[in-house]
Design an enzyme around this catalytic site. Structure first.
Site, PDB file in Angstrom:
ATOM      1  CG  ASP A   1       0.637  71.307  41.293  1.00 14.39           C
ATOM      2  OD1 ASP A   1       0.358  70.125  41.488  1.00 14.39           O
ATOM      3  OD2 ASP A   1       1.517  71.378  40.508  1.00 14.39           O
TER       4      ASP A   1
ATOM      5  CE  LYS B   1       1.227  65.170  37.893  1.00 14.29           C
ATOM      6  NZ  LYS B   1       2.297  66.209  37.835  1.00 14.29           N
TER       7      LYS B   1
ATOM      8  CD  GLN C   1       5.440  67.395  36.064  1.00 15.57           C
ATOM      9  OE1 GLN C   1       4.116  67.200  36.073  1.00 15.57           O
ATOM     10  NE2 GLN C   1       5.935  66.854  37.133  1.00 15.57           N
TER      11      GLN C   1
END
Ligand code: NAP
Length: 282
Positions: free
Chosen positions: A119, A52, A96
């Protein structure tokens, strides 16, 4: 023989478009920024976070990594999220997952400001997706939709079968196919006659987490087969949820693993970060 939908090519195009958009935004004084929070030292999470960060650097998105020790308390993590919610340079916050067992993932997701929730896991964003009024789409299902679009695959009126009902992949995947007028069936571990249900699919999406789970007898000849799985085979080699060798000869289109859905997820995260930056400057 199926036509391969190449996620490396499609994601490269998405990333190139994103880089171009970032350049234009910077000319307007808008500098998109993403914070990636990782707790503990899970090797797979470390690889995802590094990928990322690399994608951000390539596209020109400012990124900040917050690597917290495994023993981080819930309060410490929530404080960090709260600080990032207020930090001007940060438009997107990604925590994460999975988090170490002692941390409450739901509470952490809830703490992220929905407008920075790139997300799209926050209940507000999930609800927005349900009613079709969303800012962000979850990256993996959004990546699948982009792959289908890139191959000009018509969804409207098609029978779409999604195997898996996780909040991250299966459920939002089904919803996005429904928004495109697919007739959608969701399967899970309690589904009866799974092979028969799958054999009725024009578009079959596998998000199960079991290596090579989808066999030839589960696929209608000419079906489009999308493999979300990121699994390890008996030799520890990366493979998908679809038995590619069996299914590829009978499908019309298929995504490989690696090089299918995987590269799309990060590309869509970049797009979401840009969207977040634009929303926050409106
Ligand atoms: P998950 O949370 O474990 O969900 C798996 C789903 O599969 C569950 O709904 C489960 O049903 C269903 N399932 C399990 N065994 C089954 C069976 N025998 N028959 C039918 N359904 C069954 O997994 P996930 O997070 O959705 O991820 C799925 C896969 O996608 C994994 O391989 C993961 O690594 C991969 N993934 C890839 C990306 C990417 O970027 N490419 C991103 C995210 C995930 P129940 O609900 O009944 O338990």
């Amino acid at each position: 023989m199926a036509q391969i939908i190449d996620g490396k090519i499609v994601s490269a195009q998405v990333r190139a478009d994103a880089a171009h958009e970032v350049e234009q935004l910077k000319e307007q004084g808008i500098h998109p920024g993403l914070a990636v929070v990782i707790v503990g030292d899970d090797p797979a999470s470390r690889v995802y976070v590094n990928n990322k960060k690399r994608a951000c650097a390539e596209i020109g998105i400012h990124s900040e990594e917050y690597a917290l020790r495994a023993e981080t308390t819930q309060e410490e993590l929530l404080n960090l999220v709260e600080n990032l919610n207020h930090k001007k340079e940060i438009n997107g916050i990604l925590v994460q997952l999975p988090l170490p067992k002692h941390l409450d993932e739901k509470a952490v997701i809830k703490a992220i400001d929905p407008i920075k929730d790139v997300d799209a896991f926050h209940a507000e964003n999930v609800g927005r997706i349900m009613i079709g009024d969303f800012h962000f789409l979850p990256c993996t299902p959004a990546g699948v939709m982009e792959l289908l679009r890139s191959a000009n695959i018509e969804i409207s009126g098609k029978h779409c079968v999604v195997i898996g009902r996780s909040n991250i992949v299966g459920k939002p995947m089904a919803m996005l196919l429904l928004h495109q007028n697919g007739t959608v069936t969701i399967c899970h571990s309690k589904t009866k006659n799974l092979a028969e249900v799958c054999r009725n699919a024009d578009i079959l999406v596998a998000a199960v987490g079991i290596p090579k789970f989808v066999k030839a007898d589960m696929v209608k000849p000419g079906a489009v087969v999308i493999d979300v799985g990121m699994d390890r085979d008996e030799n520890g080699k990366l493979c998908g949820d679809v038995d590619f060798a069996q299914v590829e000869p009978i499908a019309s289109y298929i995504t490989p693993v690696p090089g299918g859905v995987g590269p799309m997820t990060i590309a869509m995260l970049m797009k979401n970060t840009i969207t977040a930056a634009k929303l926050q400057h409106q």
